[in-house]
Design an enzyme around this catalytic site. Structure first.
Site, short mmCIF file in Angstrom:
data_model
loop_
_atom_site.label_atom_id
_atom_site.label_comp_id
_atom_site.label_asym_id
_atom_site.label_seq_id
_atom_site.Cartn_x
_atom_site.Cartn_y
_atom_site.Cartn_z
N LYS A 21 0.83 -1.21 0.00
CA LYS A 21 0.00 0.00 0.00
C LYS A 21 0.86 1.27 0.00
O LYS A 21 0.61 2.20 -0.77
CB LYS A 21 -0.95 -0.01 1.21
CG LYS A 21 -1.91 1.17 1.24
CD LYS A 21 -3.23 0.82 1.90
CE LYS A 21 -3.15 0.81 3.41
NZ LYS A 21 -3.23 2.16 4.00
N SER A 22 1.88 1.30 0.86
CA SER A 22 2.73 2.50 0.93
C SER A 22 3.39 2.77 -0.42
O SER A 22 3.43 3.91 -0.90
CB SER A 22 3.83 2.31 1.97
OG SER A 22 3.26 2.25 3.25
N GLY A 93 -4.90 8.16 5.49
CA GLY A 93 -3.99 9.05 6.23
C GLY A 93 -2.71 9.31 5.45
O GLY A 93 -2.16 10.41 5.46
N SER A 164 7.62 9.12 12.08
CA SER A 164 6.53 9.11 11.10
C SER A 164 7.05 9.20 9.67
O SER A 164 7.58 10.23 9.24
CB SER A 164 5.56 10.27 11.37
OG SER A 164 4.64 10.34 10.30
N GLN A 166 5.09 9.18 7.20
CA GLN A 166 4.16 10.05 6.47
C GLN A 166 4.62 11.50 6.54
O GLN A 166 4.62 12.21 5.54
CB GLN A 166 2.75 9.91 7.05
CG GLN A 166 2.16 8.54 6.80
CD GLN A 166 0.77 8.37 7.39
OE1 GLN A 166 0.31 9.21 8.15
NE2 GLN A 166 0.10 7.29 7.03
N ASP A 316 2.14 -0.92 11.95
CA ASP A 316 0.82 -1.39 11.50
C ASP A 316 0.53 -2.84 11.90
O ASP A 316 -0.59 -3.31 11.72
CB ASP A 316 0.72 -1.27 9.97
CG ASP A 316 0.70 0.19 9.53
OD1 ASP A 316 0.37 1.07 10.35
OD2 ASP A 316 1.04 0.45 8.35
N ARG A 347 -6.18 2.07 18.03
CA ARG A 347 -5.95 0.62 17.91
C ARG A 347 -5.59 -0.01 19.25
O ARG A 347 -5.94 -1.16 19.52
CB ARG A 347 -4.85 0.34 16.88
CG ARG A 347 -5.33 0.55 15.48
CD ARG A 347 -4.32 0.13 14.41
NE ARG A 347 -4.94 0.27 13.11
CZ ARG A 347 -4.27 0.48 11.98
NH1 ARG A 347 -2.96 0.57 11.98
NH2 ARG A 347 -4.92 0.58 10.83
N ARG A 391 -7.46 -2.90 9.75
CA ARG A 391 -6.50 -3.85 10.34
C ARG A 391 -7.05 -4.55 11.58
O ARG A 391 -6.73 -5.70 11.87
CB ARG A 391 -5.16 -3.17 10.64
CG ARG A 391 -4.48 -2.68 9.38
CD ARG A 391 -3.00 -2.41 9.55
NE ARG A 391 -2.53 -1.53 8.48
CZ ARG A 391 -2.21 -1.93 7.25
NH1 ARG A 391 -2.28 -3.19 6.93
NH2 ARG A 391 -1.80 -1.06 6.34
#
Ligand code: S3P
Length: 435
Positions: A21-22, A93, A164, A166, A316, A347, A391
């Protein structure tokens, strides 16, 4: 709703895991601002990635979908055009943080919106460092909807303490359009897919490893050049199948072409510490990413203690690791999980609450999670609350393969954000899921 029932045999055979996905997000973002055509093979076409694709289409990029491949025509660093309406990022996100960086240094304004979950997630982590160099935003208390007033930015020189990828990637994408040298110090090393792809697209980027830090230098306003991409399969998605195989007797599963990038493979190290039988075969590199074929066997797992250092290499995977820990013969302690509270859901809380429903004892102390499968606790409910988190949904679907009582996974439709064929693929190797 999804019902997960105990399986009768093991988990056996070969399974195809979709593209990472990333890397899939970056495979759309970076070619869209490069020069020339990029063909992308094995890209994940989940809802999150489709949202990235639609965002770039809305900014004038020609993207053609052909089965499992995409063709993107990039026209250069400053070729994006002003979107005519708000850009809806759904649940993603990664798209939100990366686009905030990229769009802050464009010469047009834009507005990012998202679903209920994304609209609760913090954006200050990317807004603040960009504001320091002249970026301008209007947000809802540092959350989406976010209005980005694109402008010319001063050089970035930022010491990133937060673990992070991101935020790091958002700052790197902003840097591409800032003339002169930009510097990002990454104190806690996180997944480096942006660095790898930018290097292969000819960005003027230099990374110096100094002790435990990465010092990333980017000379901006240098054009990028397109290159074809093959997206390796996603270890985060494979992790559900790996754990299903480990915790169920008489199981043997093969998964080919999985990304085992060292900044991403904490889950393999953690499972190894728990006594998992996982063979990593045929290591090779494609487009700068390390991949391998995995062979997994049923295993007698033991608990383990994990420090916060490993958390950023597998952030994750804690939901599914918690399922593995629930069937170990001794307790586990996972430290430094603060970031888990601000993912697609809280989570940390959801893992604890749902384990409790399943009769597995666990406790949160500060940022640490303790799971003790040896402690007696009663089964309380088969309704698994996912709070729209893919997830959590997939992890408790795996719990259901072993538990003995059917689990009803609420809001399981969010699985589509990362793994549209999860149910089909799990059932094909011995799972017992019904929709
Ligand atoms: C991602 C980075 C991680 C991860 C997310 C994908 C990325 O988030 O949790 O699923 O693609 O860069 P943070 O960097 O916020 O930890």
């Amino acid at each position: 709703m999804l019902t997960s029932s105990k399986i009768s045999g093991g988990i056996n055979g070969n399974v195809n895991i979709p593209g990472d996905k990333s890397i899939s997000h970056r495979s759309i973002i970076i070619p869209s601002i490069s020069n020339g055509f990029t063909e992308i093979d094995n890209i994940l076409l989940s809802e999150d990635v489709m949202n990235t694709m639609n965002a770039f289409r809305a900014m004038g990029v020609k993207i053609i979908k052909n089965n499992n491949k995409l063709l993107i025509e990039g026209k250069g660093l400053n070729s994006l055009t002003s979107p005519t309406s708000e850009i809806n990022l759904g649940n993603s996100g990664t798209t939100a943080r990366l686009l905030t960086g990229l769009l802050s240094s464009q010469n047009f304004n834009s507005i990012l919106i998202g679903d209920i979950s994304l609209s609760k997630r913090p954006m200050d982590r990317i807004i603040q460092p960009l504001e320091k160099v002249g970026a301008s935003f209007k947000s809802n208390d540092s959350k989406l909807p976010l209005e980005i007033f694109g402008t010319k930015l001063r050089n970035i020189n930022y010491d990133l303490a937060l673990p992070s990828a991101q935020v790091k990637s958002g700052l790197m994408l902003a840097s591409l359009n800032i003339e002169g040298t930009n510097k990002i110090i990454e104190r806690n090393i996180t997944r480096n897919h942006t660095e790898i792809m930018l290097e292969s697209f000819g960005a003027d980027i230099d990374i110096k490893k100094i002790e435990n830090e990465n010092h990333i230098y980017i000379n901006g306003q240098k054009e990028l050049y397109s290159k074809n991409i093959f997206v390796p399969s996603d270890l985060s998605s494979a992790a559900f199948f790996i754990v299903a195989t480990l915790i169920n007797k008489n199981s043997l599963l093969k998964i080919d072409g999985i990304n085992i990038n060292p900044t991403r493979n904490g889950i393999l190290k953690a499972l190894n510490m728990m006594g998992a039988q996982i063979k990593v075969n045929n290591k090779r590199t494609i487009n700068g990413e390390l991949i391998a074929d995995l062979e997994i066997k049923s295993s007698d797992l033991v608990g383990c203690e994990l420090d916060e250092d490993i958390a950023r290499l597998m952030i994750d995977e804690y939901p599914i690791l918690s399922i593995a820990a629930s069937f170990a013969s001794s307790p586990s302690l996972f430290k430094g999980l603060g970031e888990l509270k601000i993912k697609e859901s809280n989570r940390l809380e959801l893992i604890r609450n749902n384990l409790d429903k399943c009769g597995i004892f666990s406790e949160i102390e500060g940022e640490n999670l303790f799971i003790d499968p040896t402690k007696k606790s009663k089964f309380k409910s088969n309704k698994i609350d996912t709070n729209f988190d893919h997830r959590i949904a997939m992890s408790f679907a795996i719990m259901g393969t072993r538990l003995g009582t059917d689990l009803n996974i609420l809001n399981s439709e969010y699985i589509k954000t990362s793994f549209p064929k999860f149910v089909q693929n799990l059932n094909a190797v011995g799972g017992n899921l019904t929709e």
